[in-house]
Design a protein around this motif. Structure first.
Motif, PDB file in Angstrom:
ATOM      1  N   UNK A 181       5.819   2.566 -12.276  1.00 28.49           N
ATOM      2  CA  UNK A 181       6.031   1.305 -11.560  1.00 28.49           C
ATOM      3  C   UNK A 181       4.721   0.600 -11.242  1.00 28.49           C
ATOM      4  N   UNK A 182       3.621   1.286 -11.457  1.00 24.54           N
ATOM      5  CA  UNK A 182       2.297   0.743 -11.156  1.00 24.54           C
ATOM      6  C   UNK A 182       1.572   0.285 -12.429  1.00 24.54           C
ATOM      7  N   UNK A 183       2.320  -0.122 -13.441  1.00 19.09           N
ATOM      8  CA  UNK A 183       1.698  -0.485 -14.716  1.00 19.09           C
ATOM      9  C   UNK A 183       0.704  -1.634 -14.556  1.00 19.09           C
ATOM     10  N   UNK A 184       0.969  -2.566 -13.650  1.00 19.09           N
ATOM     11  CA  UNK A 184       0.028  -3.679 -13.438  1.00 19.09           C
ATOM     12  C   UNK A 184      -1.307  -3.165 -12.909  1.00 19.09           C
ATOM     13  N   UNK A 185      -1.255  -2.160 -12.063  1.00 16.65           N
ATOM     14  CA  UNK A 185      -2.484  -1.561 -11.542  1.00 16.65           C
ATOM     15  C   UNK A 185      -3.244  -0.867 -12.659  1.00 16.65           C
ATOM     16  N   UNK A 186      -2.526  -0.147 -13.522  1.00 15.39           N
ATOM     17  CA  UNK A 186      -3.165   0.512 -14.664  1.00 15.39           C
ATOM     18  C   UNK A 186      -3.840  -0.529 -15.547  1.00 15.39           C
ATOM     19  N   UNK A 187      -3.167  -1.617 -15.819  1.00 14.08           N
ATOM     20  CA  UNK A 187      -3.740  -2.690 -16.641  1.00 14.08           C
ATOM     21  C   UNK A 187      -4.987  -3.251 -15.968  1.00 14.08           C
ATOM     22  N   UNK A 188      -4.891  -3.575 -14.689  1.00 15.53           N
ATOM     23  CA  UNK A 188      -6.036  -4.212 -14.029  1.00 15.53           C
ATOM     24  C   UNK A 188      -7.224  -3.273 -13.881  1.00 15.53           C
ATOM     25  N   UNK A 189      -6.978  -1.977 -13.742  1.00 17.91           N
ATOM     26  CA  UNK A 189      -8.075  -1.031 -13.535  1.00 17.91           C
ATOM     27  C   UNK A 189      -8.661  -0.475 -14.829  1.00 17.91           C
ATOM     28  N   UNK A 190      -7.816  -0.265 -15.837  1.00 20.08           N
ATOM     29  CA  UNK A 190      -8.263   0.545 -16.972  1.00 20.08           C
ATOM     30  C   UNK A 190      -8.273  -0.141 -18.328  1.00 20.08           C
ATOM     31  N   UNK A 191      -7.699  -1.321 -18.450  1.00 16.48           N
ATOM     32  CA  UNK A 191      -7.742  -2.030 -19.733  1.00 16.48           C
ATOM     33  C   UNK A 191      -9.192  -2.339 -20.074  1.00 16.48           C
ATOM     34  N   UNK A 192      -9.534  -2.157 -21.329  1.00 15.55           N
ATOM     35  CA  UNK A 192     -10.889  -2.466 -21.784  1.00 15.55           C
ATOM     36  C   UNK A 192     -11.793  -1.255 -21.918  1.00 15.55           C
TER      37      UNK A 192
END
Length: 108
Positions: A24-35
């Protein structure tokens, strides 16, 4: 930096996989770890729309198919990610197979 970013940066040769892409925290994963070059996301329990967000954020080489089998059901998970791929056969090959082979260096 948050603990997640500190860890990923501190061990750049380690390979990190975000199980369920944070659920449910996929947005947090994207904002923290993408790139990050050493972070992959796994797709179990995500919708086609969220699967698309993950592909767009992490790139086609950093998304791994997941179904949470034997606890989750593989057929709906396959259908969901096929829909997320929007008919792109090469993207399907990457998510369902090639990315895992490359990540784990199978056959090398």
């Amino acid at each position: 930096l948050c603990p997640e970013k500190r860890l990923v940066k501190a061990v750049p040769k380690a390979k990190f996989i975000s199980g369920h892409s944070g659920l449910f925290e996929y947005k947090k994963v994207v904002s923290l770890l993408a790139g990050f070059d050493n972070v992959w996301v796994e797709t179990s329990f995500q919708s086609p729309e969220k699967g698309r967000v993950l592909v767009d954020a992490f790139g086609v080489d950093k998304v791994l198919f997941g179904s949470d089998w034997p606890y989750g059901n593989r057929l709906p998970a396959l259908t969901i990610m096929k829909e997320a791929c929007q008919g792109d056969a090469e993207l399907e090959k990457k998510i369902f197979h090639k990315n895992a082979v490359e990540l784990m260096k199978f056959g090398l």
